[in-house]
Design a protein around this motif. Structure first.
Motif, PDB file in Angstrom:
ATOM      1  N   SER A  36     -10.345   0.160   3.065  1.00  0.00           N
ATOM      2  CA  SER A  36      -9.359  -0.922   3.123  1.00  0.00           C
ATOM      3  C   SER A  36     -10.006  -2.236   3.523  1.00  0.00           C
ATOM      4  O   SER A  36      -9.743  -3.274   2.932  1.00  0.00           O
TER       5      SER A  36
ATOM      6  N   LEU B 143       0.806  -1.213   0.000  1.00  0.00           N
ATOM      7  CA  LEU B 143       0.000   0.000   0.000  1.00  0.00           C
ATOM      8  C   LEU B 143       0.840   1.265   0.000  1.00  0.00           C
ATOM      9  O   LEU B 143       0.446   2.277  -0.586  1.00  0.00           O
TER      10      LEU B 143
ATOM     11  N   LEU C 203      -7.363   4.700   0.209  1.00  0.00           N
ATOM     12  CA  LEU C 203      -6.830   3.507   0.868  1.00  0.00           C
ATOM     13  C   LEU C 203      -6.494   3.776   2.331  1.00  0.00           C
ATOM     14  O   LEU C 203      -6.335   2.852   3.117  1.00  0.00           O
TER      15      LEU C 203
END
Length: 73
Positions: free
Chosen positions: A66, A33, A60
């Motif tokens: 998420s 990420l 995110l």
């Protein structure tokens, strides 16, 4: 002591440099990420080869996003 750069950070810098200098569109498949946030303009979420979402990298950071799309609790 001489510290080596983190390879993931170096990859991110290289991708961003290529995007800017060469005006390239780059498609990456990635689960890291931090790297996604650093290089992506748009994120496509796949589940078993099917597109389930399109989000911007900043989304995110939202725990609900998420958890919903990336199975991160």
């Amino acid at each position: 002591m001489d510290q080596k750069p983190n390879i993931v950070q170096e990859i991110g810098r290289t991708i961003n440099r290529l995007k800017q200098l060469e005006n390239l569109t780059i498609i990456i498949v990635e689960q890291n990420l931090d790297l996604i946030r650093a290089v992506a303009d748009r994120c496509i979420v796949l589940d078993k080869g099917i597109i389930t979402a399109s989000v911007n990298p900043q989304e995110l950071d939202d725990p609900e996003v998420s958890e919903r799309y990336l199975a991160i609790a």
